[in-house]
Design an enzyme around this catalytic site. Structure first.
Site, PDB file in Angstrom:
ATOM      1  N   SER A 115       6.057 -56.837  28.910  1.00  0.00           N
ATOM      2  CA  SER A 115       6.400 -56.998  30.310  1.00  0.00           C
ATOM      3  C   SER A 115       5.167 -57.514  31.041  1.00  0.00           C
ATOM      4  CB  SER A 115       6.842 -55.648  30.875  1.00  0.00           C
ATOM      5  OG  SER A 115       7.080 -55.781  32.230  1.00  0.00           O
ATOM      6  N   GLY A 116       5.329 -58.555  31.794  1.00  0.00           N
ATOM      7  CA  GLY A 116       4.211 -59.121  32.561  1.00  0.00           C
ATOM      8  C   GLY A 116       3.371 -60.103  31.764  1.00  0.00           C
ATOM      9  N   THR A 171       9.058 -64.911  32.017  1.00  0.00           N
ATOM     10  CA  THR A 171       9.905 -65.521  33.040  1.00  0.00           C
ATOM     11  C   THR A 171       9.277 -66.811  33.555  1.00  0.00           C
ATOM     12  OG1 THR A 171      10.662 -63.320  33.609  1.00  0.00           O
ATOM     13  CG2 THR A 171      11.057 -65.035  35.227  1.00  0.00           C
ATOM     14  N   ASN A 219       4.030 -55.427  36.139  1.00  0.00           N
ATOM     15  CA  ASN A 219       4.312 -56.807  36.557  1.00  0.00           C
ATOM     16  C   ASN A 219       4.915 -56.790  37.951  1.00  0.00           C
ATOM     17  OD1 ASN A 219       5.144 -59.416  36.863  1.00  0.00           O
ATOM     18  ND2 ASN A 219       6.469 -59.466  35.060  1.00  0.00           N
ATOM     19  N   SER A 238       8.681 -58.084  37.645  1.00  0.00           N
ATOM     20  CA  SER A 238       9.205 -57.694  36.327  1.00  0.00           C
ATOM     21  C   SER A 238      10.721 -57.856  36.289  1.00  0.00           C
ATOM     22  CB  SER A 238       8.819 -56.242  36.062  1.00  0.00           C
ATOM     23  OG  SER A 238       9.327 -55.847  34.824  1.00  0.00           O
ATOM     24  N   SER A 239      11.165 -58.557  35.240  1.00  0.00           N
ATOM     25  CA  SER A 239      12.618 -58.738  35.096  1.00  0.00           C
ATOM     26  C   SER A 239      13.200 -57.398  34.658  1.00  0.00           C
ATOM     27  CB  SER A 239      12.916 -59.774  34.022  1.00  0.00           C
ATOM     28  OG  SER A 239      12.115 -60.910  34.221  1.00  0.00           O
ATOM     29  N   GLY A 243      10.544 -57.486  28.775  1.00  0.00           N
ATOM     30  CA  GLY A 243       9.562 -57.333  27.699  1.00  0.00           C
ATOM     31  C   GLY A 243       9.462 -55.908  27.200  1.00  0.00           C
ATOM     32  N   GLU A 267       8.350 -52.325  26.609  1.00  0.00           N
ATOM     33  CA  GLU A 267       7.782 -51.444  27.637  1.00  0.00           C
ATOM     34  C   GLU A 267       7.412 -50.089  27.068  1.00  0.00           C
ATOM     35  OE1 GLU A 267       9.883 -52.871  31.792  1.00  0.00           O
ATOM     36  OE2 GLU A 267      10.627 -51.096  30.758  1.00  0.00           O
TER      37      GLU A 267
HETATM   38  N1  LIG Z   1       1.583 -69.496  33.209  1.00  0.00           N
HETATM   39  C1  LIG Z   1       1.303 -68.760  34.254  1.00  0.00           C
HETATM   40  N2  LIG Z   1       0.523 -69.258  35.214  1.00  0.00           N
HETATM   41  C2  LIG Z   1       0.216 -68.535  36.278  1.00  0.00           C
HETATM   42  N3  LIG Z   1       0.626 -67.280  36.466  1.00  0.00           N
HETATM   43  C3  LIG Z   1       1.404 -66.723  35.534  1.00  0.00           C
HETATM   44  C4  LIG Z   1       1.798 -67.447  34.378  1.00  0.00           C
HETATM   45  N4  LIG Z   1       2.577 -66.650  33.624  1.00  0.00           N
HETATM   46  C5  LIG Z   1       2.676 -65.489  34.284  1.00  0.00           C
HETATM   47  N5  LIG Z   1       1.983 -65.525  35.440  1.00  0.00           N
HETATM   48  C6  LIG Z   1       1.839 -64.458  36.402  1.00  0.00           C
HETATM   49  O1  LIG Z   1       2.183 -63.289  35.774  1.00  0.00           O
HETATM   50  C7  LIG Z   1       3.258 -62.682  36.438  1.00  0.00           C
HETATM   51  C8  LIG Z   1       4.191 -62.039  35.426  1.00  0.00           C
HETATM   52  O2  LIG Z   1       4.800 -63.030  34.699  1.00  0.00           O
HETATM   53  P1  LIG Z   1       6.301 -62.927  34.230  1.00  0.00           P
HETATM   54  O3  LIG Z   1       6.658 -64.217  33.721  1.00  0.00           O
HETATM   55  O4  LIG Z   1       7.118 -62.391  35.316  1.00  0.00           O
HETATM   56  O5  LIG Z   1       6.186 -61.870  33.102  1.00  0.00           O
HETATM   57  P2  LIG Z   1       7.349 -61.319  32.172  1.00  0.00           P
HETATM   58  O6  LIG Z   1       8.571 -62.084  32.506  1.00  0.00           O
HETATM   59  O7  LIG Z   1       6.867 -61.572  30.811  1.00  0.00           O
HETATM   60  O8  LIG Z   1       7.457 -59.931  32.440  1.00  0.00           O
HETATM   61  C9  LIG Z   1       3.910 -63.760  37.216  1.00  0.00           C
HETATM   62  O9  LIG Z   1       4.503 -63.264  38.360  1.00  0.00           O
HETATM   63  C10 LIG Z   1       2.764 -64.665  37.546  1.00  0.00           C
HETATM   64  O10 LIG Z   1       2.123 -64.207  38.695  1.00  0.00           O
HETATM   65 MG   LIG Z   2      10.241 -61.419  33.229  1.00  0.00          MG
END
Ligand SMILES: Nc1ncnc2c1ncn2[C@@H]1O[C@H](COP(=O)(O)OP(=O)(O)O)[C@@H](O)[C@H]1O
Ligand SMILES: [Mg+2]
Length: 1319
Positions: A121-122, A126, A172, A175-176, A402, A404
């Site tokens: 997660s994070g 996404t 996160n 977080s989804s 993700g 957790e």
């Molecule tokens: N490639 C990236 N570039 C910049 N920031 C990112 C990137 N990937 C993730 N982040 C940051 O990390 C945070 C969490 O990413 P996210 O994709 O929501 O994580 P996950 O879906 O894996 O839980 C995002 O809100 C963003 O702020």
């Molecule tokens: Mg996500």
């Protein structure tokens, strides 16, 4: 088009991408290149790259992405464009490269794709999913409004579903809290035509409770902070601090998240997706209901039961729910219980709830409404995204919650981690297990690599028998359905049974599962309830009683109060949807993105080595690298590979067409060999071909992409070459024409003259010379001034009268009482008259006087002998008895006849015979007789008898103009397509002429199945080239191809005839060095046999037993050795046949009296007057001022004749061609007037002599040619005559003196002699 990063934590813009291109790359971009593969080195490499702001790294085609926690500026449109159409090795690692690869593979290989994004997660799943959608939406074509609409909708799903499905958690900020599989559907052109979203298990518990510093779903904060005044009024919306559901965890705002801005984005997304205002209003009504329900508080009444603390809130909720307030209160505070007796329905009674129970009912209502609202939104989005038109392929993007591990983990974490286990299993299955199994199955050399297979953990959770955790929960719910605590306890008991599994530990009220990504301790309390996932009947009845349509549609199942069948539990649902997901993913070509979280603090600079090392281990990156290093980057079934790359080998394709007829495996092998792929780069399995490195595959793809491009370039080049060639040819023709146009007409007239007499009159040697042209006006009558002017004024013609011919002649002049005698005259022929001028010397002045003028119309015939002499009789149709026929001797008799015929349109007959009568004055007739006498040195005239020795044979051809020394043709074009050496050779370098021998040489192959028709067709075309008849050299084979029937068998002969080689033998006139197999080299003068003549300029020759192609223009036909002297030659030298026709004079048929006077001794022929003759033609004939450079009709007839003769010669048939008809195809513009000359009399129709072979043998010595500039032949003859005469006179004088004849008489005779005009 690119969506903005909605909830970025630290959006500091950096021009990272450009920097990363310029700066030196840190570590290795593909970890299969690591010198030593272990977790520490992988960690180090990722660290170096992270610190160098390079967040993407490959393991083969798997992308490892480390969350940078800041905006690196690497998702701009410019960066995106750099990935478009590139393979992943051409550009730095990037999520765009994965998207490009999937999109390309889908289009190229016509396979459904899926991109599986996994990680904690994070870690950035996404974000990665959003970037993939951004990329696909940008690069997938389609400018139609429908496709644009779909793209916009697909992109709009992100902000919408994030608002409703994401929340800030400790790990996160975005977080989804649900899983999402987005499948984009494409048509066969690769344009998006629709999409489907599958939703997985929303964490609905979050609606009613969050741990400290976490938040509820984003939408609640957005709504509270940015609700429109309407919503504020209608639904009583205020700030998030006013609602317990949003303020309880003490986190109303999040750094980097602008809720108000995001609310507007959500509304915009709703609009794009097509949610109506009413639908939106209803959605916000539901949210308001949930928020206000969260504010309902219970207090204990006197009985210790729950009582609503604030009825106003209830009233408002009832109002917006459109239910009865009392019913709402009863539902929240009272449970209706139905007793059961022996399985039968018992009595129903109401049981008041305590405050805890009432709060649980309230929470269940909130969760139920939100969960169903979320599902409704997803299905509503799907309705909008429903495909327009049929879809051919899909690309799925899986963005799931993700893995957790919290301090307290419950049912939700179990489900989330279970789904992650399943995804890890797919990864293991496809990249480690299946891949290795495939190598074994395909008999590829392989050393197995150990890896952890998490199937055991998946089984622990999902197995039915022995029951796994989900099954145990279901059993516990079933046995103790009424009491949650009892059910939880039952679960504890049941879970004890799983202790034998090494990945499970039971710890009383909790249990531990050793997941692939770490050990997680789950609390059992409340688990069974969550698993049951049932809304109480009371709640369902309450909702059913609502007047709000929308609320009712959120809970579509009819409330069946009697239903005893156990509905599916949450565990069942997540298990079946995970199963379906796995099934779906397994059918696609997967791409993997493995996201790594560098730290827990969302810090852009911190790289927590321990934390990353842990992820590296559980993600199995080390094993992944090992398998990838030992394995093959690509595998493809033979059929698919062949289908894709058949263009790359000339053996499998021709001009873009699939031509392979062998089995697919050998076809693939052929392609790989023909493209020079190193043998260690590929291995052939039993059903698939394995390519070791991706570079190899990319280079094949590149070659394939270039194929059509190259073809187009080749066609363009060939066309340009052709145009250049055409222009050059035109220029050469023009140049040649300009050089020769003035000569051609003269030469052709000469040719015509000889055609008229051809074969009928012996020829003088001088008249055969090559450059003799029929210039006509030898005395320059047409010139101004000089002798010509004198003649002109003597005749009395003006400047407009054009002289066609002028020359000296010897006119037979009658003398009184003595025999007639030749006397010099000047003959002038104009287009209408023939004039005879006599020259006399008066004193020392030369005087010219017109002696006779004859209209051409009055000339009926010209009679000449068949000997080489120059005497001619003009039969004149005249009424004047003082004028008879004209008998004269003219050196240029053939020319004179040619001009006469031309001027008269062929009307004047040409008679040839040994003697002719002619009309003298006053009705008398005389006869001129020709006698051959080999003793005579030259012809002589005496007393109407012309004696002449033999001349050249009558059919001797005039020599063509002297040949220039032939050089090999200058190449007309340059370039790859046309070989040096000229067009003929160039033509032959084409595929077509090369193909037959090549194909004929090919070894026999399997009977074609697919393209048998094509093959048969080709075989039939090739057959003649290498047919046994041709190659075995039999006499039949040497016959020209066009010959229809074989020659009849030879008649038996008494003696064996000498063997005559019947094949045409050809002699080389240049050296030729072969440049190709299948050609035969030769040097000048080599002899060879021609087996087959091809029209394209290449002939199949046999030289020294070797057969091969040779350029035809390098050869001339060598005269075949003749065993016996040619029979025709002596025959031609024979005197003409006896005048058999004399007995039946054809002239009797002639009605003209003058014509009747002629006793025709031999053949008398009159050229028929051409039907097309007209006055114009007569006057504007060749040589006329308007005709210079023109193409007269007779010339065309002649050309046609020549062409026919040449064709006959080429075809091996030497039959006489028919004279060309006078209606010639010559363009009118080029034929200003000369009459189409009637065809030559049919007697002795003689084949036109083909042009002399160039430089074939010693040339005949060229006699000195008469020139107009020097002394003419007649002049020479005249001087010679004068000399002889003087000698004669001298002798006479001597004799006379001796015979006492007076000196005076001698002098007188001398004077008389000298008075004759001898220049
Ligand atoms: N490639 C990236 N570039 C910049 N920031 C990112 C990137 N990937 C993730 N982040 C940051 O990390 C945070 C969490 O990413 P996210 O994709 O929501 O994580 P996950 O879906 O894996 O839980 C995002 O809100 C963003 O702020
Ligand atoms: Mg996500």
């Amino acid at each position: 088009m690119a969506p903005k990063s909605k909830k970025s934590n630290a959006p500091q813009k950096a021009n990272f991408f450009q920097e990363s291109i310029k700066k030196k790359s840190a570590g290795v971009s593909d970890m299969t290149l690591l010198t030593k593969v272990n977790n520490e080195n992988i960690n180090d490499n990722l660290k170096k790259r992270f610190e160098n702001q390079e967040i993407y790294t490959y393991i083969g085609h798997v992308l490892i992405s480390v969350n940078p926690f800041r905006d690196l500026g690497i998702y701009t449109d410019e960066v995106l464009k750099t990935y478009q159409g590139k393979n992943r090795l051409e550009v730095p690692p990037h999520v765009f490269a994965i998207a490009e690869s999937s999109y390309y593979t889908m289009n190229a290989y016509k396979e459904n794709q899926c991109i599986i994004i996994s990680g904690e997660s994070g870690a950035g799943k996404t974000e990665a999913a959003k970037r993939i959608m951004q990329y696909i939406a940008t690069v997938s074509g389609g400018e139609s409004s429908q496709i644009k609409e779909i793209k916009d909708m697909v992109l709009a799903t992100n902000p919408l579903l994030e608002s409703f499905g994401c929340a800030k958690t400790l790990k996160n900020n975005n977080s989804s809290r649900h899983g999402k599989y987005l499948e984009i559907q494409f048509n066969s052109q690769g344009e998006p035509v629709g999409a489907v979203i599958t939703n997985y298990l929303l964490e609905k518990n979050r609606v009613v409770g969050q741990i400290e510093n976490e938040r509820n779903f984003h939408i609640f904060y957005q709504y509270c902070k940015a609700a429109t005044s309407t919503y504020q009024e209608q639904f009583g919306m205020t700030g998030p601090e006013s609602f317990l559901l949003t303020n309880r965890s003490g986190c109303l705002s999040v750094d980097g998240i602008d809720d108000v801005h995001d609310f507007n984005e959500t509304l915009e997304a709703m609009r794009v997706i097509g949610l109506t205002q009413q639908e939106q209003d209803e959605i916000f009504r539901m949210l308001a209901i949930i928020l206000w329900l969260g504010n309902v508080q219970f207090v204990e009444n006197d009985g210790g039961y729950a009582q609503i603390s604030d009825n106003e809130v209830i009233a408002f909720i009832a109002y917006i729910m459109e239910v009865d307030a009392d019913t709402l209160i009863r539902t929240l505070t009272i449970r209706v219980v139905e007793t059961q007796r022996g399985g039968r329905r018992g009595s129903i009674f109401e049981s008041p709830l305590n405050t805890v129970q009432a709060a649980a009912v309230r929470d269940a209502l909130c969760k139920g409404i939100y969960n169903n609202l979320f599902e409704w939104i997803v299905s509503r989005v799907n309705v909008s995204l429903r495909q327009r038109g049929a879809h051919a392929y899909t690309i799925g993007v899986l963005d799931i919650y993700g893995f957790e591990i919290f301090e307290e983990n419950s049912f939700e974490q179990l489900c989330i981690n279970y789904v992650n286990e399943k995804l890890q299993q797919i990864f293991i299955e496809l990249t480690l297990k299946t891949e290795q199994e495939e190598y074994v199955r395909e008999r590829i050399q392989w050393t197995p690599i150990d890896f952890f297979n998490n199937k055991i953990v998946c089984d622990l959770i999902e197995e039915k028998r022995p029951p796994g955790i989900f099954a145990a929960m279901n059993d516990a719910c079933a046995t103790a359905h009424a009491d949650s605590n009892a059910a939880d306890n039952s679960l504890v008991q049941r879970l004890n049974g799983l202790s034998s599994n090494p990945h499970f530990e039971s710890r009383g009220a909790s249990f531990l599962v050793k997941h692939y990504a770490g050990d997680v301790m789950y609390q059992i309390s409340g688990m069974t309830d969550k698993n049951k996932d049932l809304l109480s009947k009371d709640i369902l009845l309450l909702i059913a009683s609502s007047n709000n349509q929308f609320l009712s549609t959120l809970f579509p199942e009819p409330v069946d109060t009697d239903n005893k069948k156990r509905p599916p539990t949450a565990g069942d649902k997540i298990k079946s949807s995970a199963g379906l997901l796995v099934q779906n993913l397994m059918q696609c070509t997967p791409s993997y993105i493995r996201t790594i979280k560098p730290n827990q603090n969302k810090s852009p600079s911190e790289f927590d080595t321990k934390m990353v090392l842990h992820q590296v281990k559980y993600l199995g990156l080390c094993e992944n690298i090992r398998v990838r290093r030992a394995g093959f980057a690509s595998r493809q079934t033979y059929e698919k590979f062949l289908e894709r790359f058949y263009l790359l080998s000339p053996k499998t394709s021709y001009a873009g067409e699939y031509t392979w007829q062998g089995d697919p495996k050998s076809g693939v092998e052929r392609i790989l060999k023909d493209t020079s792929i190193a043998p260690e780069e590929w291995q052939m399995g039993t059903t698939k071909v394995f390519i070791r490195h991706p570079e190899t595959l990319f280079s094949l793809e590149h070659l394939r992409d270039r194929y059509w491009h190259n073809m187009a370039i080749r066609i363009q080049r060939a066309w340009r070459n052709y145009m250049k060639y055409r222009n050059e040819c035109a220029i050469r023709i023009q140049r040649c024409w300009r050089k020769n146009k003035d000569q051609i007409g003269w030469l052709q007239l000469r040719e015509y003259g000889h055609q008229v007499l051809a074969g009928r009159k012996e020829r003088r040697r001088f008249s055969l010379v090559s450059m003799r042209r029929f210039l006509g006006d030898y005395l320059g009558v047409n010139n101004k001034g000089g002798q010509g002017q004198l003649i002109k004024s003597a005749i009395g013609i003006n400047d407009q009268d054009f002289c066609v011919f002028s020359g000296r002649v010897q006119l037979l002049v009658a003398r009184p009482m003595r025999s007639s005698k030749p006397s010099p005259r000047t003959l002038v022929l104009t287009s209408s008259h023939m004039y005879l001028v006599v020259s006399t010397l008066v004193g020392k002045v030369l005087q010219m006087k017109l002696e006779r003028s004859v209209m051409l119309n009055a000339i009926k015939a010209v009679s000449i002998s068949n000997l080489r002499d120059d005497w001619m009789i003009f039969s004149i149709d005249t009424m004047n008895p003082e004028e008879g026929d004209i008998v004269l001797e003219c050196d240029f008799k053939t020319e004179l006849i040619a001009h006469l015929l031309q001027r008269s349109g062929g009307r004047i007959g040409v008679n040839i015979g040994p003697q002719f009568e002619f009309a003298k004055k006053k009705g008398k007739t005389g006869t001129v007789k020709w006698v051959k006498d080999e003793r005579a040195k030259t012809e002589t005239y005496k007393s109407h008898v012309v004696t002449a020795p033999s001349g050249e044979p009558a059919d001797s051809p005039s020599w063509p103009p002297c040949e220039k020394i032939r050089k090999p043709p200058r190449p007309i074009t340059s370039g790859k397509l046309i070989r040096k050496g000229g067009p003929a050779k160039a033509n032959n370098s084409s595929q077509g002429s090369r193909r037959p021998p090549a194909a004929a040489n090919s070894t026999p192959r399997a009977v074609p199945v697919v393209n048998s028709a094509v093959a048969n067709q080709r075989a039939s075309v090739q057959a003649p080239v290498r047919s046994p008849t041709v190659s075995n050299g039999s006499s039949a084979s040497s016959a020209p191809v066009k010959r229809q029937a074989p020659p009849p068998p030879p008649a038996p002969v008494a003696e064996p005839a000498p063997v005559v080689p019947s094949k045409p033998m050809y002699k080389a006139i240049y050296n030729f060095v072969s440049e190709d197999d299948g050609e035969v080299s030769f040097v000048k003068d080599d002899l060879m046999e021609i087996v087959q003549k091809d029209e394209n300029g290449w002939w199949l020759a046999k030289k020294d037993g070797k057969e091969g192609w040779v350029p035809s223009n390098y050869l001339v036909e060598a005269p075949a050795p003749k065993p016996t002297p040619p029979p025709s030659l002596p025959a031609k030298r024979q005197p003409p046949p006896p005048p058999a026709a004399a007995a039946t004079p054809t002239a009797s048929a002639n009605s003209s009296p003058a014509a009747a006077r002629h006793t025709v001794a031999a053949t008398t022929e009159r050229a028929p007057v051409a039907a097309t003759t007209n006055t114009n033609a007569l006057h504007g004939g060749f040589g006329g001022p308007g005709n210079i450079g023109g193409v007269p009709g007779w010339k065309v007839a002649l050309e046609a004749k020549k062409a026919a003769a040449a064709a006959a010669a080429g075809g091996g048939a030497h039959s006489a061609p028919a004279p060309a008809p006078s209606t010639s195809p010559t363009p009118a513009a080029r034929r200003p007037g000369p009459p189409a000359v009637a065809p030559k009399p049919s007697v002795g129709a003689k084949p036109v002599v083909p042009p002399r072979a160039p430089v074939a043998g010693p040339k005949p010595t060229v006699a000195a040619r008469p020139t107009t500039g020097g002394k003419s032949l007649q002049e020479i003859v005249s001087w010679f005559t004068l000399l002889v005469l003087l000698l004669l006179i001298f002798c006479c004088c001597a004799v006379a003196m001796s015979m006492r004849i007076g000196l005076l008489g001698v002098m007188r005779s001398l004077i008389i002699r000298r008075r004759h005009p001898l220049f």
